[in-house]
Design a protein around this motif. Structure first.
Motif, PDB file in Angstrom:
ATOM      1  N   VAL B  18       0.831  -1.358  -0.012  1.00  0.00           N
ATOM      2  CA  VAL B  18       0.002  -0.046  -0.200  1.00  0.00           C
ATOM      3  C   VAL B  18       0.775   1.092  -0.082  1.00  0.00           C
ATOM      4  CG1 VAL B  18      -1.810  -1.223   1.302  1.00  0.00           C
ATOM      5  CG2 VAL B  18      -0.214   0.277   2.442  1.00  0.00           C
ATOM      6  N   SER B  19       0.245   2.392   0.130  1.00  0.00           N
ATOM      7  CA  SER B  19       1.058   3.555   0.055  1.00  0.00           C
ATOM      8  C   SER B  19       1.454   3.902   1.358  1.00  0.00           C
ATOM      9  CB  SER B  19       0.044   4.593  -0.461  1.00  0.00           C
ATOM     10  OG  SER B  19      -0.618   5.111   0.271  1.00  0.00           O
ATOM     11  N   ARG B  20       2.462   4.916   1.481  1.00  0.00           N
ATOM     12  CA  ARG B  20       2.884   5.607   2.743  1.00  0.00           C
ATOM     13  C   ARG B  20       1.765   5.927   3.629  1.00  0.00           C
ATOM     14  NH1 ARG B  20       4.505  10.229   2.774  1.00  0.00           N
ATOM     15  NH2 ARG B  20       5.272   9.765   0.510  1.00  0.00           N
ATOM     16  N   GLY B  21       0.640   6.533   2.842  1.00  0.00           N
ATOM     17  CA  GLY B  21      -0.476   7.275   3.434  1.00  0.00           C
ATOM     18  C   GLY B  21      -1.141   6.355   4.221  1.00  0.00           C
ATOM     19  N   THR B  22      -1.479   5.173   3.515  1.00  0.00           N
ATOM     20  CA  THR B  22      -2.562   4.364   4.018  1.00  0.00           C
ATOM     21  C   THR B  22      -1.864   3.723   5.290  1.00  0.00           C
ATOM     22  OG1 THR B  22      -3.453   3.832   1.785  1.00  0.00           O
ATOM     23  CG2 THR B  22      -3.692   2.030   3.426  1.00  0.00           C
ATOM     24  N   ALA B  23      -0.611   3.254   5.180  1.00  0.00           N
ATOM     25  CA  ALA B  23       0.042   2.832   6.101  1.00  0.00           C
ATOM     26  C   ALA B  23      -0.016   3.750   7.428  1.00  0.00           C
ATOM     27  CB  ALA B  23       1.377   2.409   6.031  1.00  0.00           C
ATOM     28  N   SER B  24       0.277   5.085   7.256  1.00  0.00           N
ATOM     29  CA  SER B  24       0.098   5.977   8.286  1.00  0.00           C
ATOM     30  C   SER B  24      -1.361   6.021   9.121  1.00  0.00           C
ATOM     31  CB  SER B  24       0.228   7.254   7.675  1.00  0.00           C
ATOM     32  OG  SER B  24       0.234   8.249   8.702  1.00  0.00           O
ATOM     33  N   ARG B  25      -2.193   6.028   8.077  1.00  0.00           N
ATOM     34  CA  ARG B  25      -3.594   5.978   8.317  1.00  0.00           C
ATOM     35  C   ARG B  25      -3.874   4.790   9.471  1.00  0.00           C
ATOM     36  NH1 ARG B  25      -4.786   6.622   3.026  1.00  0.00           N
ATOM     37  NH2 ARG B  25      -4.437   8.958   2.767  1.00  0.00           N
ATOM     38  N   VAL B  26      -3.438   3.560   8.955  1.00  0.00           N
ATOM     39  CA  VAL B  26      -3.557   2.438  10.039  1.00  0.00           C
ATOM     40  C   VAL B  26      -3.036   2.568  11.393  1.00  0.00           C
ATOM     41  CG1 VAL B  26      -2.964   0.261   9.972  1.00  0.00           C
ATOM     42  CG2 VAL B  26      -3.763   0.879   8.005  1.00  0.00           C
ATOM     43  N   ILE B  27      -1.605   3.185  11.471  1.00  0.00           N
ATOM     44  CA  ILE B  27      -1.122   3.353  12.652  1.00  0.00           C
ATOM     45  C   ILE B  27      -1.588   4.391  13.163  1.00  0.00           C
ATOM     46  CG2 ILE B  27       1.256   4.323  13.231  1.00  0.00           C
ATOM     47  CD1 ILE B  27       2.489   3.163  10.702  1.00  0.00           C
ATOM     48  N   GLY B  29      -4.982   5.093  14.022  1.00  0.00           N
ATOM     49  CA  GLY B  29      -6.248   4.436  14.211  1.00  0.00           C
ATOM     50  C   GLY B  29      -7.073   3.830  13.047  1.00  0.00           C
ATOM     51  N   GLY B  30      -6.693   4.038  11.916  1.00  0.00           N
ATOM     52  CA  GLY B  30      -7.277   3.254  10.886  1.00  0.00           C
ATOM     53  C   GLY B  30      -8.403   3.735  10.447  1.00  0.00           C
ATOM     54  N   ALA B  31      -8.778   4.954  10.441  1.00  0.00           N
ATOM     55  CA  ALA B  31     -10.075   5.545   9.819  1.00  0.00           C
ATOM     56  C   ALA B  31      -9.737   5.502   8.364  1.00  0.00           C
ATOM     57  CB  ALA B  31     -10.398   6.937  10.325  1.00  0.00           C
ATOM     58  N   HIS B  32     -10.976   5.233   7.565  1.00  0.00           N
ATOM     59  CA  HIS B  32     -10.985   5.484   6.160  1.00  0.00           C
ATOM     60  C   HIS B  32     -10.090   4.531   5.517  1.00  0.00           C
ATOM     61  CE1 HIS B  32     -13.737   8.820   6.490  1.00  0.00           C
ATOM     62  NE2 HIS B  32     -12.710   9.512   7.558  1.00  0.00           N
ATOM     63  N   VAL B  33      -9.794   3.372   6.097  1.00  0.00           N
ATOM     64  CA  VAL B  33      -8.962   2.282   5.451  1.00  0.00           C
ATOM     65  C   VAL B  33      -9.731   0.873   5.270  1.00  0.00           C
ATOM     66  CG1 VAL B  33      -6.857   0.942   5.697  1.00  0.00           C
ATOM     67  CG2 VAL B  33      -6.936   3.335   6.480  1.00  0.00           C
ATOM     68  N   SER B  34      -9.604   0.445   3.928  1.00  0.00           N
ATOM     69  CA  SER B  34     -10.396  -0.757   3.900  1.00  0.00           C
ATOM     70  C   SER B  34      -9.842  -1.955   4.907  1.00  0.00           C
ATOM     71  CB  SER B  34     -10.525  -1.082   2.390  1.00  0.00           C
ATOM     72  OG  SER B  34      -8.719  -1.517   2.275  1.00  0.00           O
ATOM     73  N   PRO B  35     -10.887  -2.734   5.068  1.00  0.00           N
ATOM     74  CA  PRO B  35     -10.357  -3.833   5.919  1.00  0.00           C
ATOM     75  C   PRO B  35      -9.195  -4.552   5.352  1.00  0.00           C
ATOM     76  CG  PRO B  35     -12.746  -3.661   5.903  1.00  0.00           C
ATOM     77  CD  PRO B  35     -12.319  -2.795   4.938  1.00  0.00           C
ATOM     78  N   ALA B  36      -9.344  -4.779   3.891  1.00  0.00           N
ATOM     79  CA  ALA B  36      -8.402  -5.560   3.572  1.00  0.00           C
ATOM     80  C   ALA B  36      -6.860  -4.778   3.749  1.00  0.00           C
ATOM     81  CB  ALA B  36      -8.365  -5.735   2.104  1.00  0.00           C
ATOM     82  N   ALA B  37      -6.646  -3.524   3.363  1.00  0.00           N
ATOM     83  CA  ALA B  37      -5.604  -2.918   3.508  1.00  0.00           C
ATOM     84  C   ALA B  37      -5.078  -2.947   5.140  1.00  0.00           C
ATOM     85  CB  ALA B  37      -5.669  -1.356   3.058  1.00  0.00           C
ATOM     86  N   HIS B  38      -6.013  -2.639   5.998  1.00  0.00           N
ATOM     87  CA  HIS B  38      -5.896  -2.567   7.310  1.00  0.00           C
ATOM     88  C   HIS B  38      -4.951  -3.757   7.644  1.00  0.00           C
ATOM     89  CE1 HIS B  38      -7.094  -0.783  11.145  1.00  0.00           C
ATOM     90  NE2 HIS B  38      -6.682  -1.903  11.613  1.00  0.00           N
ATOM     91  N   GLU B  39      -5.620  -4.649   7.268  1.00  0.00           N
ATOM     92  CA  GLU B  39      -5.066  -6.258   7.751  1.00  0.00           C
ATOM     93  C   GLU B  39      -3.406  -6.223   7.242  1.00  0.00           C
ATOM     94  OE1 GLU B  39      -4.807  -9.958   9.181  1.00  0.00           O
ATOM     95  OE2 GLU B  39      -6.404  -8.526   9.465  1.00  0.00           O
TER      96      GLU B  39
END
Lengths: 371, 371
Positions: B18-27, B29-39
């Motif tokens: 995934v992208s750095r942004g998505t990783a950051s989002r997960v770290i 709190g994980g708002a606005h992240v698809s379950p798959a990416a989150h996982e």
DNA sequence: TCCGTTCATGGGAGCGCTCCCAAAAAGGTC
DNA sequence: GACCTTTTTGGGAGCGCTCCCATGAACGGA
């Protein structure tokens, strides 16, 4: 735009009429900077009340200028009851004050705190770790091993030999304390031990056995405690129940000895006529009891200071790899605290300097117990 | 190239696909992240043992997730002798543990340390400051005022009314202690005070005067000390010299009372028959003396906890500006500690919860002094 | 099927500093 | 004065992250 938050190095540079690089050089020691520029930058810093951002600096240098002291004890009460920890902190702080390092304090009592500790220690926020009061199977030990910063132990962990630790000669000290009881003619000597899942507890107990063994006296009068006053009360009462004829007790910590004294008083024992008591740790506590406690003094502040020094040299040695002549044979893995010899009232006596790697000379503070 | 030092968020992102942004989002709190990416990100974090760099995060967020506890006392001995500080630390830590904040400890004993303290507090390394044990004209007060982070005082500074502080009702507590002496028929009551350049010292002295004034008894039997055992010994001896007929002493701290007890014993005073003694502070110390000390208990841990809570709410209130209904009229500037009422042996009694802004109900632990 | 929304995602910008290299200035020598 | 050496200086790159905006995908209603 300017003056929004804290001033930055760029603002300093602008005000001084130099480049960011030059300003940075001045801030970091001022090598290769002309006196004129140096002066101007200094003035700008003063005028703007500039203080460098540690975060930005850390990001690029990969250093933090901070060390952590982790106190991993399941019992928060111990921390408050026992002056030991405060003493260590003061000792550490004394050394740190000279090096401009910050001290992060992490208590690791609960599981929750343990996790926090884990996170904090591995978030690259500190450049070194000091670990205190490790019980036998402390999970922290493992954690520390896999940290990529130097770790120094205060007190040898039980059952393992970590690369770097500072400890006192607990066994020798305890032995001397008990030998003193033997010398003064006591025959039925008991002990209230420290926690047996810590090296300090075991070592002092072994010292007790050593002394009695040499003297040909039995060493079966034993009750375990965990350094808390409450546990000492229980242990002392237990000893009196099981061995009503005991004529001396070696208590593995002064704070516990103070509590034990109360039990002895309550049970009608005269001190020292009926029962002699020797403690272990610090002179300060020993003097607030009645009668003043005879004790083996452990220079705890010096222990803390030594931990900090060892950590500092480890931290310095890592990147620079310079060989310190004093430690030519490698870093000293073990430092042995000297016990203080005090033969009289000792309120104001200065603590002798802590010395490394020398045979421990132990000693005992005499009080009216022995008059 | 990879795997050189600690893993970065980019490596996590790459591994997770995934992208750095998505990783950051997960770290975060994980708002606005698809379950798959989150996982996937979570798995990558686990695999790389990734822990975010606090420095990098601080640099951009301008927060530090750390608070400082500054203990500005000229006397390092006090820190080690007096369980007060440890208790406060434990109280603070309890609260901090829940919020993942780091605790920086700064002792400000020497001038050198004082400078370091100054630097540390202004290097934007902490988001809040707790100040403890301020003496009269402490320059730190000024420094703290101009810091741009919230400041909470532990113990009201003398002569000023800072916006935010936590303190116990020292005056009321002392008054109750002395009233207790009066009630039990003591007539010639003396006091060993705390340092008179601290509010706590002055307030307890005033409480002493209050009680004697109401009872129509003279309040001239006064000796000053500074909370250290050594000073208490001097003060107690001084009192006995000047007022050999005193029949009770109110000592402004338990650690001092323990020392005073020794002096009284030495001078042949029976306790409590000849001289009654009341201390102030903590039950733990009071129980290790002989006889167990009668004392007014101050919930110091709760005080520390309250300091931390106040600081936390201050820190939260700053950026969000949200109005907490409970504190509708603004942040409470003063919290008053309740003193614990314990009428019997109290080793195991739980400490009642600390309460804010209520009239202080003070109380006294009875021991054999009064039997 | 098409279009307007909503939600997930990628990646550029930039936080404030140090590091380093290239360029400029200052000295020294013949 | 020309040339070489040394010292001083300027400024680009980049540390590892969060923030934010633009883009793309998914979805639902007409």
């Amino acid at each position: 735009m300017a003056g929004a938050g804290q001033p930055t190095i760029d603002e300093v540079a602008r005000l001084a009429g130099v480049s960011r690089g030059t300003a940075s050089r001045v801030i970091n020691g001022g090598a290769h900077v002309s006196p004129a520029a140096h002066e101007k930058v200094l003035k700008a810093i003063e005028e703007l009340q500039y203080v460098p951002s540690r975060a930005a600096r850390s990001l690029v240098t990969q250093r933090n200028d901070a060390v952590a002291l982790a106190i991993s004890d399941a019992n928060p009460r111990l921390f408050t009851e026992h002056p030991f920890f405060s003493e260590v902190i003061v000792g550490i702080d004394t050394v740190l004050a000279e090096s401009d390092l910050e001290l992060m304090l992490v208590l690791g009592a609960s599981v929750r705190e343990r996790n926090r500790l884990r996170r904090q220690l591995s978030s690259r926020r500190v450049d070194g770790i000091m670990l205190l009061s490790l019980h036998g199977e402390d999970p922290l030990y493992e954690l520390a091993e896999q940290a990529d910063v130097p770790v120094v132990y205060g007190g040898k962990p039980l059952g393992v030999e970590p690369p770097h630790y500072v400890d006192a000669d607990n066994r020798g000290g305890a032995r001397q304390a008990v030998e003193h009881l033997v010398t003064t003619g006591r025959q039925r000597i008991a002990t209230v031990t420290g926690p047996m899942d810590m090296d300090v507890g075991v070592a002092r107990y072994h010292g007790f056995r050593d002394a009695l063994g040499s003297a040909g006296l039995p060493a079966h009068r034993v009750a375990n405690a965990d350094f808390t006053a409450a546990s000492a009360v229980r242990a002392m009462a237990d000893l009196l129940d099981r061995f009503p004829d005991l004529d001396a007790v070696f208590v593995a910590a002064d704070s516990m000895a103070a509590a034990a004294l109360g039990v002895l008083h309550e049970r009608g024992r005269r001190i020292p006529q009926d029962v002699a008591v020797v403690g272990f740790d610090d002179r300060a506590t020993a003097l607030t009891t009645h009668p003043p406690l005879t004790t083996v003094h452990q220079p705890v502040q010096a222990l803390g200071a030594e931990m900090a020094k060892m950590l500092l040299s480890l931290m310095a040695g890592r990147p620079a790899g310079h060989a310190d002549p004093a430690h030519a044979a490698g870093h000293p893995a073990i430092d042995v605290a000297q016990f203080t010899v005090t033969e009289n009232e000792c309120v104001a006596r200065p603590v002798p300097p802590f010395q490394s790697s020398k045979p421990a000379s132990t000693s005992i503070s005499h009080h009216e117990f022995w008059r």
